[in-house]
Structures are given as structure tokens and as C-alpha cells.
Scaffold this motif. Structure first.
Motif, PDB file in Angstrom:
ATOM      1  N   GLY A  40      -1.110   4.176  -9.080  1.00  0.00           N
ATOM      2  CA  GLY A  40      -2.353   3.407  -9.031  1.00  0.00           C
ATOM      3  C   GLY A  40      -2.195   1.978  -9.507  1.00  0.00           C
ATOM      4  N   ALA A  71       0.837  -1.205   0.000  1.00  0.00           N
ATOM      5  CA  ALA A  71       0.000   0.000   0.000  1.00  0.00           C
ATOM      6  C   ALA A  71       0.871   1.254   0.000  1.00  0.00           C
ATOM      7  CB  ALA A  71      -0.915  -0.004   1.216  1.00  0.00           C
ATOM      8  N   GLN A  72       1.995   1.224   0.706  1.00  0.00           N
ATOM      9  CA  GLN A  72       2.883   2.375   0.748  1.00  0.00           C
ATOM     10  C   GLN A  72       3.389   2.755  -0.640  1.00  0.00           C
ATOM     11  OE1 GLN A  72       5.580   0.630   3.736  1.00  0.00           O
ATOM     12  NE2 GLN A  72       5.286   2.488   4.956  1.00  0.00           N
ATOM     13  N   ASN A 129       1.663   1.987  -3.565  1.00  0.00           N
ATOM     14  CA  ASN A 129       0.598   2.102  -4.551  1.00  0.00           C
ATOM     15  C   ASN A 129      -0.493   3.111  -4.194  1.00  0.00           C
ATOM     16  OD1 ASN A 129       0.985  -0.198  -6.727  1.00  0.00           O
ATOM     17  ND2 ASN A 129       1.669  -1.004  -4.764  1.00  0.00           N
ATOM     18  N   ILE A 130      -0.450   3.649  -2.979  1.00  0.00           N
ATOM     19  CA  ILE A 130      -1.357   4.731  -2.599  1.00  0.00           C
ATOM     20  C   ILE A 130      -0.514   6.000  -2.544  1.00  0.00           C
ATOM     21  CG2 ILE A 130      -2.882   5.622  -0.804  1.00  0.00           C
ATOM     22  CD1 ILE A 130      -3.502   2.726  -0.040  1.00  0.00           C
ATOM     23  N   GLU A 131      -0.858   6.971  -3.328  1.00  0.00           N
ATOM     24  CA  GLU A 131       0.042   8.091  -3.592  1.00  0.00           C
ATOM     25  C   GLU A 131       0.429   8.863  -2.330  1.00  0.00           C
ATOM     26  OE1 GLU A 131       0.634  11.263  -7.237  1.00  0.00           O
ATOM     27  OE2 GLU A 131      -1.372  10.532  -6.757  1.00  0.00           O
ATOM     28  N   TRP A 132      -0.534   9.113  -1.430  1.00  0.00           N
ATOM     29  CA  TRP A 132      -0.189   9.895  -0.237  1.00  0.00           C
ATOM     30  C   TRP A 132       0.710   9.088   0.697  1.00  0.00           C
ATOM     31  CZ3 TRP A 132      -1.271   8.261   4.653  1.00  0.00           C
ATOM     32  CH2 TRP A 132      -2.298   7.324   4.822  1.00  0.00           C
TER      33      TRP A 132
END
Length: 325
Positions: free
Chosen positions: A255, A151-152, A154-157
Motif C-alpha cells: 500500500g 500500480a503493478q 503498489n496494488i497487491e493483486w
């Protein structure tokens, strides 16, 4: 195992009574004595980890380094990150910031009848064995670490914060703890929640975190080492994880799956979710946009600069999202 636990208990009691407790009384902090006793276990775990780094992994790096250490300033900064994390300084700060909230929250949930999965009791006589339960917890937490790590990227923030970790161009055994403090806070929240839900005892939790951190330090080492065709698929090696940090593959999140080799201990998660690469060649590490021909983006050369630039990337994303809305 019982002997080891006894020795650790003696060390915890001795360190607390001879050093920690007198200091707390002198500072007028007698109200945190009980919590400080628990924190002493984290300090001992950190000291043991640093001893392993210096006495075991360090000589291995000097024996078969991937590359010469040319940026010693960057390595010294990583050592600073490691010391404040492993010796409990960051954890103590988190204790004063969020632990009272967690204690109140989970205490209320237990009163309301929130069920927790006590894995130790699944198979009496087997899963309640300390080594067996530790192995089970390591598998569970390794899956959690894989999912969170992915997730770190692939999730932009989340990547805006995690980029601090990947900005190291001179990767060594000290690089594991080079993280944004907000990233560490969010990660610890996830780990604490999982540990509460599956009923991990405090001493086991310290052991789990210590094992995970030591394995991560080893996998970040500047060490030309792999475990062979079969071994590489059983345990994360320095070559396997260096591929994850490879500048040729690491870009900002878009993404879609970015990079590879997210696992901490067991590559089986990368194999199952098709993010494994076993053809690493010990290439250079870093982030693609750090290269001069890609803009030479600055990720900071000091602790404060890295933390501030992480927040700036977050704020920039928020402004961009607001304009799009």
C-alpha cells in the motif's frame, strides 16, 4: 523516414504474399486475410528487434557483463518468452480473444460521437511530421507505462502477477518479456485504449511498441553501463533499471511506494514523482522472499509453473479478502 517506411512496406507485402497468405489459404483461413496483413507488420517488427538483440545488445553484454551467466536454464526460458511475444504469437492470441470486442466497442463509440484527441493535427506542419509525432507519442506512452508500472508494485493483486517478471535472478536482455499472460493482457488493454483515445495510427502504434520494447530489452541487459550524471537523468540505463530489480529493495506490495526507478525511457517521471534512485551498484536481482532466510518462496522454474503460481497468488488474495469481508 519515407525511404524507411517504403522498405518496411515492401518487406510487409513480400512476406505476406510469399509466406503468410499461402499458409492461410491452405489452412482455410481466408476470412482473416486482411487482419493477417496487418499482423505481418508486427512479425517484421519482432524480427528486427530480435536481430538488434542478437547483433547489438548481445555483444555489449559479453563485453561488460555485470555478472557471469550461471543459470542458463532461466535465460533460455526468458528467450522463449521473448520469442512468443516479439514474433506476435501472444498478440495473435489476443487478436482472436479481444480484438473483435475492441473493434465493436470503439466503432460504436465513434458512431455515438466519442471525441478523440488527434495529436497529429495539433500543430499542422509540425506535429504531423512522422518523427515529431512519434516523439510526442513516446513521451505520452512512457508516462502511461510509468503509472501502470508503479500500480503493478503498489496494488497487491497486480503485484501477484507482476512478481513473475521480478522473480528472475539472472537478468539479461531477454528478461523484459518474462511476464504473466494475464498481466500482459491487462497491460495491452490499457495501451490500446490510450492509443485509441489519442488517435495513434496503426503503423505508428507498431513503431511505438517496438521502440519501447527495444529500450526495455536494453535496460534489462546484463550490462555494466550507465550514462553519467546528466545522461542518467535523461535516459533509462541498464544500471538505473537494475536498481529497480534489486533484491535489496523489491518486496511485495504493502500500500506504499515499493522500490524505485519505474520509468521505461525517460527517468524524468521518477524524478518528478520522487521514485528515482541514481546510486545503483549493480546488485543482485530478484524478490526478497526468494532468499532462503526469508522462506525461499517458489515463483516457478518453467513457463507453466510461473503462470500457474501467478494465478494461485491471485486466488489466495481473493480468499483472504473474502474472509476479511
Amino acid at each position: 523516414m519515407d525511404t524507411f517506411n517504403h522498405l518496411i512496406g515492401m518487406a510487409q507485402e513480400g512476406l505476406f504474399e510469399s509466406v503468410i497468405q499461402p499458409v492461410l489459404y491452405k489452412l482455410g483461413l481466408s476470412g482473416v486475410i486482411e487482419d493477417a496483413y496487418d499482423a505481418t507488420l508486427w512479425l517484421i517488427a519482432g524480427l528486427l528487434q530480435i536481430a538488434v538483440l542478437v547483433c547489438v545488445i548481445g555483444p555489449l553484454q559479453r563485453w561488460r557483463p555485470v555478472e557471469p551467466v550461471t543459470d542458463r536454464r532461466a535465460v533460455r526460458l526468458d528467450i522463449f518468452y521473448t520469442v512468443i511475444h516479439r514474433l506476435g504469437i501472444v498478440r495473435v492470441a489476443l487478436f482472436f480473444a479481444i480484438d473483435p470486442f475492441w473493434n465493436t466497442l470503439f466503432g460504436s463509440l465513434h458512431v455515438w460521437g466519442l471525441p478523440t484527441l488527434q495529436l497529429d493535427n495539433l500543430w499542422p506542419g509540425v506535429t504531423d511530421n512522422a518523427l515529431v509525432s512519434l516523439a510526442i507519442y513516446l513521451v505520452i506512452f512512457d508516462l502511461v507505462e510509468y503509472l501502470y508500472h508503479r500500480a503493478q508494485h503498489n496494488i497487491e493483486w497486480m503485484w501477484a502477477l507482476h512478481a513473475v517478471h521480478h522473480s528472475q535472478r539472472q537478468m539479461t536482455m531477454w528478461s523484459d518479456n518474462r511476464n504473466h499472460l494475464l498481466d500482459d493482457l491487462l497491460h495491452d488493454i490499457v495501451i490500446v485504449v490510450v492509443s485509441q483515445l489519442i488517435g495513434v495510427a496503426p503503423a505508428q502504434f507498431v513503431a511505438i511498441v517496438a521502440v519501447l520494447q527495444l529500450v526495455e530489452s536494453f535496460s534489462h541487459a546484463n550490462l555494466r553501463l550507465h550514462f553519467g550524471k546528466l545522461g542518467e537523468r535523461m535516459l533509462v540505463s541498464p544500471r538505473f533499471h537494475r536498481e529497480h530489480h534489486g533484491i535489496a529493495y523489491e518486496t511485495t506490495a504493502t500500500g506504499k511506494v515499493v522500490g524505485s526507478n519505474y520509468a521505461v525511457i525517460f527517468p524524468v517521471w521518477d524524478i518528478l514523482f520522487r521514485t528515482a534512485r541514481f546510486d545503483g551498484n549493480y546488485g543482485p536481482t530478484g524478490i526478497a522472499d526468494q532468499l532462503p532466510d526469508a522462506g525461499g518462496r517458489d515463483y516457478g522454474e518453467t513457463f507453466m509453473a510461473q503462470q500457474w503460481l501467478g494465478f494461485k497468488r491471485l486466488f489466495r488474495l481473493r480468499r483472504r479478502g473474502a474472509r476479511a469481508a
